[in-house]
Write a protein that holds these residues in place. Structure first.
Motif, PDB file in Angstrom:
ATOM      1  N   TRP A   1       0.799  -1.219   0.000  1.00 61.66           N
ATOM      2  CA  TRP A   1       0.000   0.000   0.000  1.00 61.66           C
ATOM      3  C   TRP A   1       0.835   1.273   0.000  1.00 61.66           C
ATOM      4  CZ3 TRP A   1      -4.828  -0.650  -1.316  1.00 61.66           C
ATOM      5  CH2 TRP A   1      -5.519  -1.793  -0.927  1.00 61.66           C
ATOM      6  N   VAL A   2       2.001   1.206  -0.615  1.00 60.69           N
ATOM      7  CA  VAL A   2       2.828   2.406  -0.642  1.00 60.69           C
ATOM      8  C   VAL A   2       2.249   3.383  -1.661  1.00 60.69           C
ATOM      9  CG1 VAL A   2       5.116   3.319  -1.102  1.00 60.69           C
ATOM     10  CG2 VAL A   2       4.864   1.076  -0.047  1.00 60.69           C
ATOM     11  N   GLU A   3       2.288   4.652  -1.341  1.00 64.85           N
ATOM     12  CA  GLU A   3       1.703   5.626  -2.255  1.00 64.85           C
ATOM     13  C   GLU A   3       2.691   5.983  -3.350  1.00 64.85           C
ATOM     14  OE1 GLU A   3      -0.288   8.842  -0.487  1.00 64.85           O
ATOM     15  OE2 GLU A   3      -1.542   7.561   0.771  1.00 64.85           O
ATOM     16  N   PRO A   4       2.148   6.415  -4.485  1.00 63.69           N
ATOM     17  CA  PRO A   4       3.003   6.638  -5.658  1.00 63.69           C
ATOM     18  C   PRO A   4       3.897   7.870  -5.499  1.00 63.69           C
ATOM     19  CG  PRO A   4       0.719   7.158  -6.143  1.00 63.69           C
ATOM     20  CD  PRO A   4       0.740   6.580  -4.775  1.00 63.69           C
ATOM     21  N   SER A   5       5.120   7.760  -6.006  1.00 68.02           N
ATOM     22  CA  SER A   5       6.028   8.892  -5.947  1.00 68.02           C
ATOM     23  C   SER A   5       5.594   9.958  -6.940  1.00 68.02           C
ATOM     24  CB  SER A   5       7.463   8.444  -6.235  1.00 68.02           C
ATOM     25  OG  SER A   5       7.553   7.960  -7.557  1.00 68.02           O
ATOM     26  N   LEU A   6       4.869   9.538  -7.987  1.00 66.63           N
ATOM     27  CA  LEU A   6       4.382  10.504  -8.973  1.00 66.63           C
ATOM     28  C   LEU A   6       3.419  11.512  -8.351  1.00 66.63           C
ATOM     29  CD1 LEU A   6       3.708   8.571 -12.301  1.00 66.63           C
ATOM     30  CD2 LEU A   6       5.409  10.327 -11.840  1.00 66.63           C
ATOM     31  N   LEU A   7       2.809  11.095  -7.279  1.00 66.71           N
ATOM     32  CA  LEU A   7       1.880  12.007  -6.618  1.00 66.71           C
ATOM     33  C   LEU A   7       2.551  12.754  -5.467  1.00 66.71           C
ATOM     34  CD1 LEU A   7      -1.361   9.842  -6.525  1.00 66.71           C
ATOM     35  CD2 LEU A   7      -0.840  11.731  -8.034  1.00 66.71           C
ATOM     36  N   GLY A   8       3.827  12.600  -5.399  1.00 70.66           N
ATOM     37  CA  GLY A   8       4.543  13.380  -4.398  1.00 70.66           C
ATOM     38  C   GLY A   8       4.882  12.638  -3.114  1.00 70.66           C
ATOM     39  N   ALA A   9       4.497  11.362  -3.054  1.00 65.07           N
ATOM     40  CA  ALA A   9       4.809  10.627  -1.826  1.00 65.07           C
ATOM     41  C   ALA A   9       6.300  10.293  -1.786  1.00 65.07           C
ATOM     42  CB  ALA A   9       3.979   9.346  -1.767  1.00 65.07           C
ATOM     43  N   ASN A  10       6.778  10.061  -0.614  1.00 62.02           N
ATOM     44  CA  ASN A  10       8.197   9.764  -0.461  1.00 62.02           C
ATOM     45  C   ASN A  10       8.421   8.268  -0.621  1.00 62.02           C
ATOM     46  OD1 ASN A  10      10.892   9.805   0.167  1.00 62.02           O
ATOM     47  ND2 ASN A  10      10.537   9.867   2.389  1.00 62.02           N
ATOM     48  N   SER A  11       8.411   7.808  -1.860  1.00 60.43           N
ATOM     49  CA  SER A  11       8.601   6.372  -2.063  1.00 60.43           C
ATOM     50  C   SER A  11       9.418   6.154  -3.309  1.00 60.43           C
ATOM     51  CB  SER A  11       7.251   5.671  -2.202  1.00 60.43           C
ATOM     52  OG  SER A  11       6.749   5.835  -3.516  1.00 60.43           O
ATOM     53  N   GLU A  12       9.909   4.940  -3.461  1.00 61.77           N
ATOM     54  CA  GLU A  12      10.706   4.650  -4.642  1.00 61.77           C
ATOM     55  C   GLU A  12       9.864   4.046  -5.753  1.00 61.77           C
ATOM     56  OE1 GLU A  12      12.757   1.263  -2.162  1.00 61.77           O
ATOM     57  OE2 GLU A  12      12.898   0.806  -4.315  1.00 61.77           O
ATOM     58  N   TYR A  13       8.553   3.999  -5.516  1.00 62.37           N
ATOM     59  CA  TYR A  13       7.684   3.376  -6.502  1.00 62.37           C
ATOM     60  C   TYR A  13       6.875   4.442  -7.217  1.00 62.37           C
ATOM     61  CZ  TYR A  13       8.879  -0.344  -3.279  1.00 62.37           C
ATOM     62  OH  TYR A  13       9.554  -1.188  -2.471  1.00 62.37           O
ATOM     63  N   LEU A  14       7.015   4.468  -8.559  1.00 62.64           N
ATOM     64  CA  LEU A  14       6.341   5.502  -9.346  1.00 62.64           C
ATOM     65  C   LEU A  14       4.836   5.529  -9.123  1.00 62.64           C
ATOM     66  CD1 LEU A  14       8.177   5.318 -12.761  1.00 62.64           C
ATOM     67  CD2 LEU A  14       7.987   7.304 -11.274  1.00 62.64           C
ATOM     68  N   LEU A  15       4.257   4.343  -9.131  1.00 66.18           N
ATOM     69  CA  LEU A  15       2.809   4.315  -8.961  1.00 66.18           C
ATOM     70  C   LEU A  15       2.424   3.605  -7.669  1.00 66.18           C
ATOM     71  CD1 LEU A  15       1.521   3.572 -12.580  1.00 66.18           C
ATOM     72  CD2 LEU A  15       1.149   5.643 -11.258  1.00 66.18           C
ATOM     73  N   GLY A  16       3.356   3.479  -6.794  1.00 67.87           N
ATOM     74  CA  GLY A  16       3.043   2.838  -5.523  1.00 67.87           C
ATOM     75  C   GLY A  16       3.068   1.318  -5.630  1.00 67.87           C
ATOM     76  N   THR A  17       2.640   0.669  -4.538  1.00 65.62           N
ATOM     77  CA  THR A  17       2.588  -0.792  -4.543  1.00 65.62           C
ATOM     78  C   THR A  17       1.199  -1.282  -4.201  1.00 65.62           C
ATOM     79  OG1 THR A  17       3.173  -0.941  -2.205  1.00 65.62           O
ATOM     80  CG2 THR A  17       4.992  -1.039  -3.815  1.00 65.62           C
ATOM     81  N   THR A  18       1.025  -2.565  -4.510  1.00 61.48           N
ATOM     82  CA  THR A  18      -0.289  -3.162  -4.262  1.00 61.48           C
ATOM     83  C   THR A  18      -0.380  -3.648  -2.821  1.00 61.48           C
ATOM     84  OG1 THR A  18       0.382  -5.419  -4.755  1.00 61.48           O
ATOM     85  CG2 THR A  18      -0.236  -4.041  -6.620  1.00 61.48           C
ATOM     86  N   ALA A  19      -1.522  -4.253  -2.515  1.00 65.09           N
ATOM     87  CA  ALA A  19      -1.726  -4.761  -1.155  1.00 65.09           C
ATOM     88  C   ALA A  19      -0.779  -5.906  -0.846  1.00 65.09           C
ATOM     89  CB  ALA A  19      -3.161  -5.216  -0.983  1.00 65.09           C
ATOM     90  N   GLU A  20      -0.259  -6.536  -1.904  1.00 70.50           N
ATOM     91  CA  GLU A  20       0.667  -7.648  -1.669  1.00 70.50           C
ATOM     92  C   GLU A  20       2.115  -7.202  -1.789  1.00 70.50           C
ATOM     93  OE1 GLU A  20      -1.098 -11.560  -3.430  1.00 70.50           O
ATOM     94  OE2 GLU A  20      -1.617  -9.892  -4.757  1.00 70.50           O
ATOM     95  N   GLY A  21       2.317  -5.950  -2.063  1.00 70.76           N
ATOM     96  CA  GLY A  21       3.683  -5.447  -2.141  1.00 70.76           C
ATOM     97  C   GLY A  21       4.315  -5.510  -3.521  1.00 70.76           C
ATOM     98  N   PHE A  22       3.519  -5.535  -4.540  1.00 70.11           N
ATOM     99  CA  PHE A  22       4.088  -5.525  -5.882  1.00 70.11           C
ATOM    100  C   PHE A  22       4.127  -4.107  -6.423  1.00 70.11           C
ATOM    101  CE2 PHE A  22       4.157  -9.890  -5.665  1.00 70.11           C
ATOM    102  CZ  PHE A  22       2.916 -10.496  -5.635  1.00 70.11           C
ATOM    103  N   ASP A  23       5.132  -3.807  -7.241  1.00 71.70           N
ATOM    104  CA  ASP A  23       5.235  -2.475  -7.804  1.00 71.70           C
ATOM    105  C   ASP A  23       4.208  -2.300  -8.916  1.00 71.70           C
ATOM    106  OD1 ASP A  23       7.531  -0.835 -10.042  1.00 71.70           O
ATOM    107  OD2 ASP A  23       6.102   0.050  -8.631  1.00 71.70           O
TER     108      ASP A  23
END
Lengths: 327, 326, 346
Positions: B92-114
């Motif tokens: 459930w990581v939020e996307p970096s494209l939306l300004g979140a502090n993550s290494e995933y452009l579109l975030g991750t899924t509930a299972e942790g996939f990019d």
């Protein structure tokens, strides 16, 4: 003579097609690799119970006897019992089918009414901005998966704005199954639940008749008799509807019948997204649960509906187009 | 009005020159006939802006599919873990494209996939299903249609009864049942689609074939003693080609939508990521209620873009087959 | 005052490459009760001219200049509702008998009654049916078949049904667009005779648009020969076919078999009609004319009057003196064929 034999021949075709579908299903479930008995017995049963059931179903009998019995059962609409609920499959169908019909019919009627009208107008006003935007909208409606539109609608209007219910056909506590079907259908709560799925499904259906009607109009408008109508001094609107649209409508009938084959698929997806208790969703659930009797029964109902509606469309076309010869 | 130019690539050049020493192979001639027909179509197609854009879109997706390993940032079905320890799953990581502090452009899924990588690799599944199903749908349908229309009689009857039967089967439910019986993987989905979808192509090509058959140039060829296959491949086929490609293009669109639907239901290939399986997963994990729209919105947009491109290219062919629509 | 006066009419079509000048400055007059034929090859503008007069130009077509005066009113200036009232009541159309000139989903009776009701609302069932029966009898069709659909009629019957419909409101002017193209020769003869007798009976005038010169010869009093959107020649039928003054008409005449000179070889006018978009300077026929001079290629010809014929050729006045035998010779025309190399290039 012509008309009667036409109807008779088409009816015969109807029966043959139904038989063919049944036979294919029979073959599919029985001749596929894997445990041939699994379609009738579920893995939850004990060895004894399983043997009993297998014997009582006559699964030890040679294939052709099984086939005959299958056909017999089919004719009397005996689809067996659900593995999941032990209900007779016919009861399951009777419970869920009306819900699907209400949803599909509402969406279909609205979609075709709007789609055909917009098709007539966009064909008539060829080259206008109206036509261009209508065509693009129709194409988009068919390009974006219908269940996706449903998801977006649910998200925006359900989760975010809370204007529509998130699932189901009735709200808890409104006495769903206790009330009569017609009482339920005419309640505000039902309409509230019906709104979103019907609109989304209708939006999906609308593209096809719109585009077909537009092409058909363009073809008709290039015919000579339209010139003669103009020369006769008829009003533009009269020509558009009484002559052009009336002629352009004919291919829509066949197109609608073909569209039904895809329409059912759409309703399956929408029922799943909106958790609408319909026969499409039930079929999917049965398939996923390996509840073969229900899967088989619901599939046959869906296929039969398509085949029957194709038959009706055939007859309707013959009635509407005076040029059709009953050969 | 200009007269037709005698192009040097004319299929009759050798005959016109009178030079019959070099026997131009019959098949070479047929091939060149097809080449010219296709070139003519290409010209008419690319005249239309919407077709050009659609072709670019498809080409774009094809490139993404081919270079997926270089474009994607991670493996699509590899669980991502926080930090380097590899203990806590990055869900459930939020996307970096939306300004979140993550290494995933579109975030991750509930299972942790990019999600971004899933989206990129999803092109492969979509294009594979679309193109393979389209080729076979149009191919089988055209073949059957040509044969039925040309030979007529009992052959036509038998083939059209088969087509009528196929029309009686609702598309998605049948595909669902077939996939359930055969097993949920991408190839079975493609197979199930092909089994049903050639029906519409067959019907249309058959009716075209029927009317073409009565045309003087075909009758002339028959009288001259041309073989059946010669007539079909040389006279009938090039004329139905636009319709074939039309249904081929539509076929790409229908196939991708059908696969998305089947996957969404839950019968998708568990070992492959497709946009449909992404949508199914997002629903299974109630992404809707959690408002993780970056999970379920992008896959649908991708599907929509690729599908509408297929439809627009098909409509480009529609104008070739039916000049009244121009 | 003549019934129909067309003055310098210009009818253009909008196209991607600019306006196509389908009718480019046509003038003529039609008297009451007169039959005027308009002949020319495909694309000469005769159908466009007809459509402009009837008022059924497609969206892309427009009247650029000129006037169409019908019984005193300029049709190009008339507002739509009045224009519509004139349609069919005063000016009607006999379309080709091709399958789709009648709406396939309505009966013949319904379509005729539609015309009646549109212009004379409140006519009522009984009166309308009487008119339908009267018209059917006039054209030689069995009135009991009025409730059939168009596809149930043969080609000749359909043509007669269309004539019946065109006559229903007893118009003063009828426009027959290729009235015999879809028919065999025998049917053609019958239809033409019938049209003539009906005309006499109701005293209407008629414009016959056709590419078949023999039809015009049989039914018309005067004829206009059109070429590339302009009038080439115009005059009484007998004179124009006996001794035409325009090279195009001469060529046309020699392209048809002559029953008196059965040994005469037929000629064909080689080449294609010119571009209608941005047409070239000078006489439109210059490219294909065996007697064209530089003047023809630079200057547009004006009207020349000879023997009651109006001809648009610089050398019309000289035709009789020396040029006629030269123009009548098929050799002359084949020489032009060789010169233009079989066609008009870009």
């Amino acid at each position: 003579m012509g008309k009667a034999s036409f109807v008779v021949r088409r009816t015969l075709q109807l029966v043959v097609t139904l038989w063919a579908v049944g036979t294919v299903l029979f073959a599919l479930f029985r001749l596929m690799p894997g445990d041939p008995t699994s379609y009738v017995v579920s893995s939850q049963m004990t060895q004894e119970a399983r043997q009993q059931l297998i014997a009582s179903y006559g699964l030890n009998d040679p294939l052709h006897i099984q086939y005959i019995r299958f056909l017999e059962n089919l004719v009397v609409l005996n689809f067996g019992q659900s593995f999941h609920s032990n209900q007779p499959v016919t009861e399951v169908i009777a419970t869920y089918l009306p819900n699907t019909l209400v949803l599909m019919l509402t969406a279909f009627i609205v979609a075709y009414a709007i789609g055909i009208t917009l098709g007539v107008l966009s064909g008539w006003y060829r080259g206008s901005r109206f036509e261009r935007s209508t065509v693009i909208t129709a194409l988009t409606a068919r390009s974006v998966p219908t269940f996706y539109v449903g998801l977006i609608v649910l998200w925006i209007f359900g989760a975010r704005l809370g204007v529509i219910p998130m699932s189901g056909m009735t709200s808890l506590g409104t006495g769903g199954s206790n009330a009569g079907f017609f009482d339920m259908v005419f309640s505000m709560d039902f309409v509230h639940h019906l709104l979103a799925p019907a609109v989304v499904l209708g939006f999906y259906y609308m593209g096809y008749p719109l585009l077909i009607m537009r092409s058909s109009m363009l073809e008709v408008l290039s015919e000579d008799f339209i010139d003669v109508c103009r020369a006769k001094g008829l009003k533009e609107r009269t020509i558009m509807f009484k002559h052009a649209a009336r002629n352009a409508l004919l291919p829509i009938i066949t197109a609608a019948a073909i569209a039904l084959g895809y329409a059912v698929g759409g309703s399956v997806l929408i029922e799943t997204v909106f958790a609408w208790p319909g026969i499409g969703r039930e079929m999917v659930r049965a398939v996923l649960r390996r509840d073969f009797p229900v899967a088989q029964g619901t599939f046959i109902v869906l296929a039969s509906t398509i085949i029957f509606l194709n038959f009706v469309a055939d007859l309707a076309y013959g009635y509407l187009d005076p040029r059709v010869t009953y050969d | 009005m200009a007269q037709e130019e005698q192009s040097s690539g004319s299929i009759f050049t050798d005959l016109d020159d009178g030079s019959t020493d070099t026997e131009v192979n019959k098949w070479q001639r047929t091939f060149r006939l097809w080449q010219e027909t296709l070139r003519e179509h290409w010209g008419m197609l690319t005249d239309e802006l919407s077709v050009k854009l659609s072709m670019l879109t498809v080409a774009g997706f094809v490139l993404i599919a081919i270079f997926a390993p270089y474009i994607a940032t991670h493996q699509p079905l590899q669980r991502q873990y926080q930090g380097d320890d590899g203990i806590l799953i990055d869900k459930w990581v939020e996307p970096s494209l939306l300004g979140a502090n993550s290494e995933y452009l579109l975030g991750t899924t509930a299972e942790g996939f990019d999600i971004f990588s899933q989206l990129v690799y999803g092109t492969r599944a979509a294009l594979m299903v679309g193109l393979i199903a389209a080729v076979f749908t149009a191919g089988i349908g055209t073949l059957v249609g040509l044969v039925a229309g040309y030979y007529g009689g009992k052959v036509d009857d038998a083939l059209m009864r088969l087509v009528d039967f196929l029309y009686g089967m609702p598309l998605l439910p049948t595909v669902i049942v077939l996939v359930a019986v055969l097993g949920p993987n991408l190839w079975n989905i493609i197979l199930a689609l092909i089994v049903l979808q050639w029906r519409s192509t067959a019907r249309v090509i058959r009716s075209q074939s029927l009317s073409l058959r009565e045309r003087p140039f075909v009758k002339a060829a028959e009288v001259a003693g041309a073989g059946d296959w010669h007539i079909i491949s040389r006279h009938l086929a090039p004329n139905v080609l636009p319709m074939t490609f039309l249904y081929g293009s539509f076929g790409i669109a229908w196939a991708i939508l059908a696969e998305a639907g089947v996957s969404f239901i839950g019968l998708g290939d568990p070992n492959t990521v497709s946009w449909g399986t992404m949508l199914q997963a997002s629903r299974a994990y109630s992404a809707l209620s959690f408002g993780a729209w970056w999970w379920f919105v992008p896959p649908g947009i991708c599907i929509g873009l690729l599908v509408i491109s297929g439809f627009l290219i098909g409509r480009g062919y529609e104008e070739i087959t039916n000049p009244k629509l121009q | 005052m003549s019934q129909l006066e067309v003055e310098d009419l210009e009818v253009y079509y909008e196209t991607e490459d600019g306006p196509a000048q389908a009718v480019d400055g046509v003038s003529f007059e039609l008297e009451e009760g007169e039959n005027l034929g308009i002949v020319g090859e495909s694309g000469c503008g005769k159908t466009t001219l007809a459509k402009a007069i009837i008022g059924i130009l497609p969206d892309a077509g427009y009247i650029n200049n000129g006037s169409i005066n019908f019984q005193g009113d300029d049709l190009t200036e008339l507002p739509e509702p009045q224009r519509r009232r004139l349609k069919w009541e005063e000016i009607s159309m006999i379309a080709q008998s091709a399958m789709n000139s009648l709406d396939p989903v309505y009966t013949i009776r319904e379509q005729i009654v539609e015309a009646i009701e549109t212009h004379r609302p409140g006519t009522g069932r009984v009166e309308s049916d009487k008119i339908v029966t009267e018209m059917f009898e006039l054209v030689g069709l069995d009135p009991d078949r009025a409730d059939d659909y168009p596809h149930q009629f043969s080609g000749g019957m359909r043509q007669r049904a269309m004539i019946a419909m065109a006559l229903a409101l007893k118009p003063s002017l009828m426009l027959a667009d290729e009235p015999t193209t879809a028919l065999d020769v025998i049917m053609q003869d019958q239809i033409l005779k019938r049209i003539s007798s009906i005309q006499e009976e109701i005293n209407s005038s008629m414009l016959v648009i056709t590419h078949d010169v023999s039809v015009v010869a049989e039914t018309c009093d005067r004829v206009i020969v059109m070429y590339a959107g302009k009038v080439a020649e115009e005059g009484p039928v007998e004179e124009i076919f006996d001794k035409p003054y325009h090279p195009y008409t001469i060529g046309l005449k020699r392209a048809f078999p002559n029953i008196q000179k059965s040994n005469q070889d037929l000629l064909s006018i080689s080449g294609y009609p010119p571009e209608l978009i941005d047409p070239q300077e000078g006489c439109r026929f210059a490219e294909r004319c065996p007697m064209a001079t530089d003047r023809c290629r630079e200057e547009e010809p004006e009207a020349h009057y000879n023997n009651g014929l109006r001809s648009y050729c610089h050398y019309a006045d000289e035709i009789d003196s020396e040029l006629r035998p030269y123009a009548d010779d098929s050799e002359t025309w084949s020489k032009t064929a060789a010169a233009t190399d079989g066609g008009v290039g870009e």
